[in-house]
Design a protein around this motif. Structure first.
Motif, PDB file in Angstrom:
ATOM      1  N   GLN A 170     -27.853  61.912  33.941  1.00  0.00           N
ATOM      2  CA  GLN A 170     -27.009  61.239  33.273  1.00  0.00           C
ATOM      3  C   GLN A 170     -25.492  60.963  34.129  1.00  0.00           C
ATOM      4  OE1 GLN A 170     -26.959  61.285  28.905  1.00  0.00           O
ATOM      5  NE2 GLN A 170     -28.744  59.672  29.051  1.00  0.00           N
ATOM      6  N   VAL A 171     -24.802  59.899  34.060  1.00  0.00           N
ATOM      7  CA  VAL A 171     -23.710  60.070  34.578  1.00  0.00           C
ATOM      8  C   VAL A 171     -22.744  59.138  33.607  1.00  0.00           C
ATOM      9  CG1 VAL A 171     -22.057  59.120  36.415  1.00  0.00           C
ATOM     10  CG2 VAL A 171     -24.138  60.023  37.163  1.00  0.00           C
ATOM     11  N   THR A 172     -21.625  59.564  33.220  1.00  0.00           N
ATOM     12  CA  THR A 172     -20.779  58.711  32.331  1.00  0.00           C
ATOM     13  C   THR A 172     -19.476  58.402  33.331  1.00  0.00           C
ATOM     14  OG1 THR A 172     -21.285  60.254  30.435  1.00  0.00           O
ATOM     15  CG2 THR A 172     -19.206  58.899  30.352  1.00  0.00           C
ATOM     16  N   VAL A 173     -19.374  57.031  33.320  1.00  0.00           N
ATOM     17  CA  VAL A 173     -18.434  56.411  34.293  1.00  0.00           C
ATOM     18  C   VAL A 173     -17.433  55.883  33.481  1.00  0.00           C
ATOM     19  CG1 VAL A 173     -18.218  54.475  36.152  1.00  0.00           C
ATOM     20  CG2 VAL A 173     -20.263  55.901  36.113  1.00  0.00           C
ATOM     21  N   ASN A 174     -16.134  56.265  34.005  1.00  0.00           N
ATOM     22  CA  ASN A 174     -15.004  55.445  33.481  1.00  0.00           C
ATOM     23  C   ASN A 174     -14.708  54.312  34.174  1.00  0.00           C
ATOM     24  OD1 ASN A 174     -12.371  54.847  32.529  1.00  0.00           O
ATOM     25  ND2 ASN A 174     -11.580  56.677  32.936  1.00  0.00           N
ATOM     26  N   LEU A 175     -15.054  53.173  33.531  1.00  0.00           N
ATOM     27  CA  LEU A 175     -14.640  51.789  33.901  1.00  0.00           C
ATOM     28  C   LEU A 175     -13.397  51.407  34.077  1.00  0.00           C
ATOM     29  CD1 LEU A 175     -18.101  50.077  32.652  1.00  0.00           C
ATOM     30  CD2 LEU A 175     -17.606  51.290  34.831  1.00  0.00           C
ATOM     31  N   GLY A 176     -12.304  52.122  33.249  1.00  0.00           N
ATOM     32  CA  GLY A 176     -10.821  51.542  33.025  1.00  0.00           C
ATOM     33  C   GLY A 176     -10.722  50.962  31.840  1.00  0.00           C
ATOM     34  N   GLN A 177      -9.321  50.784  31.570  1.00  0.00           N
ATOM     35  CA  GLN A 177      -9.227  50.379  30.175  1.00  0.00           C
ATOM     36  C   GLN A 177     -10.145  50.890  28.966  1.00  0.00           C
ATOM     37  OE1 GLN A 177      -9.569  46.059  30.790  1.00  0.00           O
ATOM     38  NE2 GLN A 177      -7.617  45.755  32.092  1.00  0.00           N
ATOM     39  N   GLY A 178     -10.243  52.206  29.085  1.00  0.00           N
ATOM     40  CA  GLY A 178     -10.805  52.802  27.947  1.00  0.00           C
ATOM     41  C   GLY A 178     -12.321  52.729  27.705  1.00  0.00           C
ATOM     42  N   GLN A 179     -12.927  51.774  28.707  1.00  0.00           N
ATOM     43  CA  GLN A 179     -14.411  51.493  28.543  1.00  0.00           C
ATOM     44  C   GLN A 179     -15.109  52.653  29.558  1.00  0.00           C
ATOM     45  OE1 GLN A 179     -15.185  47.637  29.831  1.00  0.00           O
ATOM     46  NE2 GLN A 179     -13.715  46.613  28.814  1.00  0.00           N
ATOM     47  N   ARG A 180     -16.144  53.004  28.856  1.00  0.00           N
ATOM     48  CA  ARG A 180     -17.286  54.091  29.569  1.00  0.00           C
ATOM     49  C   ARG A 180     -18.611  53.663  29.426  1.00  0.00           C
ATOM     50  NH1 ARG A 180     -14.943  59.313  30.228  1.00  0.00           N
ATOM     51  NH2 ARG A 180     -13.045  59.647  29.566  1.00  0.00           N
ATOM     52  N   VAL A 181     -19.418  53.946  30.315  1.00  0.00           N
ATOM     53  CA  VAL A 181     -20.802  53.794  30.300  1.00  0.00           C
ATOM     54  C   VAL A 181     -21.551  54.885  30.795  1.00  0.00           C
ATOM     55  CG1 VAL A 181     -20.768  52.707  32.693  1.00  0.00           C
ATOM     56  CG2 VAL A 181     -22.514  52.109  30.925  1.00  0.00           C
ATOM     57  N   THR A 182     -22.705  55.204  29.682  1.00  0.00           N
ATOM     58  CA  THR A 182     -23.662  56.291  30.508  1.00  0.00           C
ATOM     59  C   THR A 182     -24.715  55.542  31.076  1.00  0.00           C
ATOM     60  OG1 THR A 182     -22.873  57.323  28.760  1.00  0.00           O
ATOM     61  CG2 THR A 182     -25.033  58.254  29.427  1.00  0.00           C
ATOM     62  N   ILE A 183     -24.740  56.160  32.153  1.00  0.00           N
ATOM     63  CA  ILE A 183     -25.925  55.601  33.100  1.00  0.00           C
ATOM     64  C   ILE A 183     -27.151  56.740  33.304  1.00  0.00           C
ATOM     65  CG2 ILE A 183     -26.479  54.718  35.503  1.00  0.00           C
ATOM     66  CD1 ILE A 183     -23.643  53.945  35.575  1.00  0.00           C
ATOM     67  N   ASP A 184     -28.432  56.454  33.011  1.00  0.00           N
ATOM     68  CA  ASP A 184     -29.522  57.180  33.289  1.00  0.00           C
ATOM     69  C   ASP A 184     -29.794  57.139  35.011  1.00  0.00           C
ATOM     70  OD1 ASP A 184     -29.604  57.926  30.817  1.00  0.00           O
ATOM     71  OD2 ASP A 184     -31.207  56.180  30.282  1.00  0.00           O
ATOM     72  N   ILE A 185     -29.898  58.191  35.534  1.00  0.00           N
ATOM     73  CA  ILE A 185     -30.327  58.129  37.081  1.00  0.00           C
ATOM     74  C   ILE A 185     -31.395  59.333  37.448  1.00  0.00           C
ATOM     75  CG2 ILE A 185     -27.997  57.556  37.758  1.00  0.00           C
ATOM     76  CD1 ILE A 185     -27.501  60.567  38.512  1.00  0.00           C
ATOM     77  N   GLY A 186     -31.996  58.856  38.342  1.00  0.00           N
ATOM     78  CA  GLY A 186     -33.313  59.818  38.666  1.00  0.00           C
ATOM     79  C   GLY A 186     -33.335  59.779  40.347  1.00  0.00           C
ATOM     80  N   VAL A 187     -33.996  60.928  40.835  1.00  0.00           N
ATOM     81  CA  VAL A 187     -33.992  61.024  42.301  1.00  0.00           C
ATOM     82  C   VAL A 187     -35.374  60.155  42.412  1.00  0.00           C
ATOM     83  CG1 VAL A 187     -34.793  62.475  44.088  1.00  0.00           C
ATOM     84  CG2 VAL A 187     -33.121  63.443  42.309  1.00  0.00           C
ATOM     85  N   THR A 188     -35.415  59.192  43.509  1.00  0.00           N
ATOM     86  CA  THR A 188     -36.584  58.752  43.651  1.00  0.00           C
ATOM     87  C   THR A 188     -37.467  58.919  45.180  1.00  0.00           C
ATOM     88  OG1 THR A 188     -34.916  56.990  44.388  1.00  0.00           O
ATOM     89  CG2 THR A 188     -36.082  56.456  42.245  1.00  0.00           C
ATOM     90  N   ALA A 189     -36.365  59.698  46.004  1.00  0.00           N
ATOM     91  CA  ALA A 189     -36.907  60.047  47.404  1.00  0.00           C
ATOM     92  C   ALA A 189     -36.095  61.304  47.864  1.00  0.00           C
ATOM     93  CB  ALA A 189     -36.747  58.878  48.452  1.00  0.00           C
ATOM     94  N   ILE A 190     -36.818  61.975  48.737  1.00  0.00           N
ATOM     95  CA  ILE A 190     -36.092  63.445  49.346  1.00  0.00           C
ATOM     96  C   ILE A 190     -36.581  63.533  50.826  1.00  0.00           C
ATOM     97  CG2 ILE A 190     -37.953  64.671  48.298  1.00  0.00           C
ATOM     98  CD1 ILE A 190     -35.831  66.780  47.706  1.00  0.00           C
ATOM     99  N   ASN A 191     -35.524  63.776  51.540  1.00  0.00           N
ATOM    100  CA  ASN A 191     -35.806  64.448  52.752  1.00  0.00           C
ATOM    101  C   ASN A 191     -34.996  65.383  53.029  1.00  0.00           C
ATOM    102  OD1 ASN A 191     -33.374  63.404  53.849  1.00  0.00           O
ATOM    103  ND2 ASN A 191     -34.530  61.187  54.269  1.00  0.00           N
ATOM    104  N   ALA A 192     -34.869  66.013  54.262  1.00  0.00           N
ATOM    105  CA  ALA A 192     -34.408  67.105  54.747  1.00  0.00           C
ATOM    106  C   ALA A 192     -32.822  67.070  54.562  1.00  0.00           C
ATOM    107  CB  ALA A 192     -34.542  67.680  56.035  1.00  0.00           C
ATOM    108  N   ASP A 193     -32.327  65.865  54.510  1.00  0.00           N
ATOM    109  CA  ASP A 193     -30.837  65.544  54.539  1.00  0.00           C
ATOM    110  C   ASP A 193     -30.138  65.015  53.344  1.00  0.00           C
ATOM    111  OD1 ASP A 193     -30.246  66.329  57.361  1.00  0.00           O
ATOM    112  OD2 ASP A 193     -31.147  64.502  58.102  1.00  0.00           O
TER     113      ASP A 193
END
Length: 791
Positions: free
Chosen positions: A131-154
């Protein structure tokens, strides 16, 4: 398979995080074909990816008529002037050919603001979610669910599971235990489609090897061999690859340990590794490495024993007493770092024509002057050691102790072997005269120290690398903290990589931890310059490898201070810094000073505040008869917001390790905004008129100068002439062997702004030399003569 001891694998894994080069894939431009390959920058750094040309740093804006080399990678893009890099060299291996896909459950596709404020990303869970909690400014925050969907050597591709957001993260940033922690433990690779297939797992092993995730690759290989007996031959081939790559990497790491002065750590690990399962050539090289370390240790022991015998063989009582005094100091200086300075003694120690005291003189003067300046005259050697003590006393004096310095200066002049050149040589090898107290000091670990604020100097905290010794010189990173991190957290962010590569890291406390902006005042400049002087008096700093860096407002501070004092630094690093408007006037004060700028493509305010400055820096700069390009490397993380970009550390330190302070320029063109902007390479202003110091007081990032002073001066090497074209006040010229373009053996002419010609005969002065060094503490850019010149 050769299983390395746990402590070796831990060290190796951490080291690989510091070294791995990331790269690859980006969308193609039909009018400018991309080449999968490598670009070598003029400074030696090599970057891999899809390489092409660009005329703007922002694909969403109109072309800016820039001439840029662009290296597109799947999650970030590098930009450098075409004049600062060679053409791309094709290399198909630079581009990963395959992604391992992971299915994640999306809950929604809510829109996300274009600009993404400060956020931190917790580690990925074994299933690739976070999860990422992002500061959107002016006191606003949003929590975002994220996930790895692909992977390679880099890289790993990360998708928003609750919001519409997709970005990449360097593979180097993903811990090995998250990728694969064993058959019975959850891990990210187990979430890949068709993981149950042995072929898929073998392909994953190859990916892990390419990514230098050796511990995970080792565990996965062992588990494949147990579960899929029919794949044993293929596993054995990959075991050989693993052993070969790990062996080479460990040899590289042993060399890094030695080259950064960690001799005992290098000896410990070279004895603990390798075993008989590794390739013969690697075992031979490891044995040769250890033999060389042991040989150096034995050489040092033999030299010390020989010198003790020589002192006992001196017949004259007075000479023997003086020799014992020299030996008491010399023994403290003799270690693996100073061993190369004893070459002259080693060559001549068996010469029957040299007296014992003469042989001691060779060892003593080689140690304090350098092997090429060693002499066999013992009275002069004894005088040089006395001179060395007097110089330390001189440099410990305070600004108001002029009478004491005058007395010490006369005593220095009276010593046997005195000359200005020898005083200069002694200064260059002098240890710190006011050594800092290092807390919790253990040889095998980094040491922590703190320097309190004084009336004129800022406070700081710092760390020295493991096996720190005052007999060698260490590169220094001055790192300013961002608004959201404490001083200690900022120090920790840099410390692991800095210790691995042998850097001292210092975090100046130039502004309070409660402050969220940088004021950029002349007072802050004074306190910083005073702190730098204290650090050079207290630590074994390499003056040609001092770097200034910072995150966010710390990046603003780094850019502001470095552009006002470019002669002090080997490079500027700004990470997520947004600059200040007045940098448009000062950023070009030195074309040769290297910049490393890291930003997020969706960082709030980046293009509005930093875009104009960067485009200005990427354009050619005319100054008098010369045309040049700023040495700027821009790193833009695609679809990333405001963060610390810790995964940039490996490439950043590769860049740092290639940098050295540029030589002083023959031409100076500088803009002055504060009363502290007085020193410019080989020219020093006596003062700056009040009308040109409008930015002495606190300012915001959007403020610009109401008026600015200008320094324009040039050395004409053909005429042996210094032409002072524009100056706000009278100056002193700083002359010495490092002054570019002058023949010091011939008469030097100086043309002032008013057109008056002044002729100078270069005459080195020990008073000028010592006073300039006392103030600047710069061992590699000594001033032998100061010449006052009226404007």
């Amino acid at each position: 398979m050769n299983r390395l001891p746990a402590h070796i694998l831990t060290t190796l894994s951490a080291a690989c995080v510091m070294l791995v080069a990331d790269g690859v894939v980006f969308a193609a431009d039909r009018s400018n074909p991309e080449i999968a390959g490598a670009v070598r920058l003029n400074n030696g750094l090599i970057l891999y990816g899809l390489c092409d040309l660009a005329n703007t740093i922002d694909p969403g804006l109109q072309p800016s008529r820039l001439e840029l080399r662009r290296i597109n990678q799947q999650f970030r893009t590098y930009f450098v002037s075409t004049r600062r890099a060679g053409p791309p060299q094709p290399d198909e291996l630079a581009v990963p050919k395959y992604d391992f896909r992971i299915v994640q459950h999306r809950t929604s596709r809510r829109p996300l603001n274009l600009e993404i404020g400060w956020h931190s990303r917790p580690p990925f869970a074994p299933d690739g979610t976070s999860q990422v909690t992002v500061n959107l400014g002016q006191g606003q925050r949003v929590t975002i669910d994220i996930g790895v969907t692909a992977i390679n050597a880099d890289r790993v591709l990360v998708s928003g599971l609750s919001h519409d957001w997709e970005f990449g993260v360097a593979m180097v940033a993903v811990p090995e235990t998250t990728l694969y922690a064993g058959r019975d433990a959850p891990g990210l690779l187990k979430c890949v489609r068709q993981f149950e297939s042995g072929d898929t797992q073998l392909n994953m092993v190859q990916m892990l090897l390419h990514a230098e995730k050796y511990t995970a690759a080792q565990m996965l290989l062992a588990d494949i061999a147990d579960q899929f007996p029919d794949l044993q031959q293929r596993c054995d081939r990959l075991v050989d690859v693993w052993n070969d790559r790990v062996g080479k990497r460990v040899l590289e790491e042993l060399n890094v340990l030695r080259d950064t002065g960690k001799y005992e750590t290098a000896r410990y690990y070279s004895r603990a590794w390798p075993d008989e399962k590794l390739a013969p050539v690697i075992r031979v090289k490891a044995r040769q490495f250890l033999d060389a370390l042991d040989e150096d240790r034995q050489r040092l022991t033999s030299i010390k024993e020989a010198l003790n015998v020589l002192i006992a063989d001196i017949a004259d009582d007075d000479l023997r007493r003086q020799a014992a005094q020299v030996w008491n100091e010399l023994e403290r200086l003799m270690d693996a770092n100073t061993l190369p300075r004893l070459t002259a003694f080693e060559l001549l120690q068996l010469d029957p024509g040299l007296a014992p005291e003469s042989k001691l003189a060779l060892a003593a003067t080689g140690t304090i002057l350098g092997a090429d300046q060693a002499i066999d005259n013992f009275p002069e050697a004894y005088g040089l050691f006395q001179m060395r003590f007097l110089l330390q006393d001189y440099l410990r004096t305070t600004d108001d102790e002029q009478n004491a310095r005058n007395t010490l200066l006369e005593q220095i002049r009276q010593q046997e072997g005195y000359s200005v050149e020898r005083v200069a040589a002694l200064l260059q090898s002098l240890p710190p005269v006011l050594p800092v107290t290092i807390d919790d000091r253990q040889s095998e670990t980094p040491g922590h120290f703190r320097m309190a604020a004084t009336e004129s100097s800022a406070a700081c905290v710092g760390r020295v690398p493991a096996e720190y010794s005052a007999t060698r010189r260490y590169p220094l990173i001055l790192a300013f903290r961002p608004a959201h991190l404490s001083t200690e957290d900022t120090l920790s962010w840099w410390q692991q990589a800095a210790d691995r590569d042998g850097y001292i890291v210092v975090v100046p406390e130039l502004y309070e931890e409660t402050e969220v902006s940088y004021a950029a005042t002349a007072g802050q400049h004074r306190r910083f310059l005073s702190l730098l002087r204290r650090l050079k008096s207290s630590l074994a700093v390499d003056d040609d490898r001092v770097f200034i860096a910072g995150h966010e407002i710390g990046g603003e501070a780094a850019m502001d201070l470095a552009t006002a004092h470019p002669d002090l630094f080997a490079g500027i690093i700004s990470i997520a810094g947004l600059g200040r408007k007045h940098l448009r006037w000062t950023a070009l004060n030195s074309l040769s000073l290297p910049w490393y700028v890291v930003v997020g493509g969706r960082q709030p305010g980046f293009y509005q505040r930093m875009g104009t400055l960067l485009e200005r820096m990427f354009k050619r700069k005319s100054g008098g008869e010369s045309i040049g390009f700023v040495d700027l490397l821009l790193v833009r993380y695609e679809d990333r917001g405001f963060e610390t970009f810790a995964e940039e550390i490996p490439n950043l330190f590769r860049w740092l390790n290639l940098q050295k302070r540029p030589a002083d320029p023959e031409q100076i063109n500088a803009t002055l905004l504060r009363s502290t902007d007085q020193s410019w390479f080989w020219l020093e202003l006596d003062s700056i008129p009040e009308r040109f110091v409008g930015m002495d007081h606190a300012s915001t990032f959007d403020d610009q100068p109401s008026a600015e002073g200008t320094v324009a001066a040039r050395i004409n090497s053909q005429a042996n002439l210094i032409h002072l074209r524009t100056l706000p006040d009278d100056v002193h010229l700083r002359l010495g062997p490092n002054t570019p373009g002058l023949n010091l053996a011939e008469k030097i002419n100086v043309r002032s702004v008013s057109g008056r010609i002044q002729s100078i005969q270069y005459e080195p002065s020990v008073r000028d030399l010592l006073e300039d060094f006392r103030i600047r503490r710069d061992r590699s850019r000594l001033c032998y003569m100061k010449v006052p010149v009226d404007r």
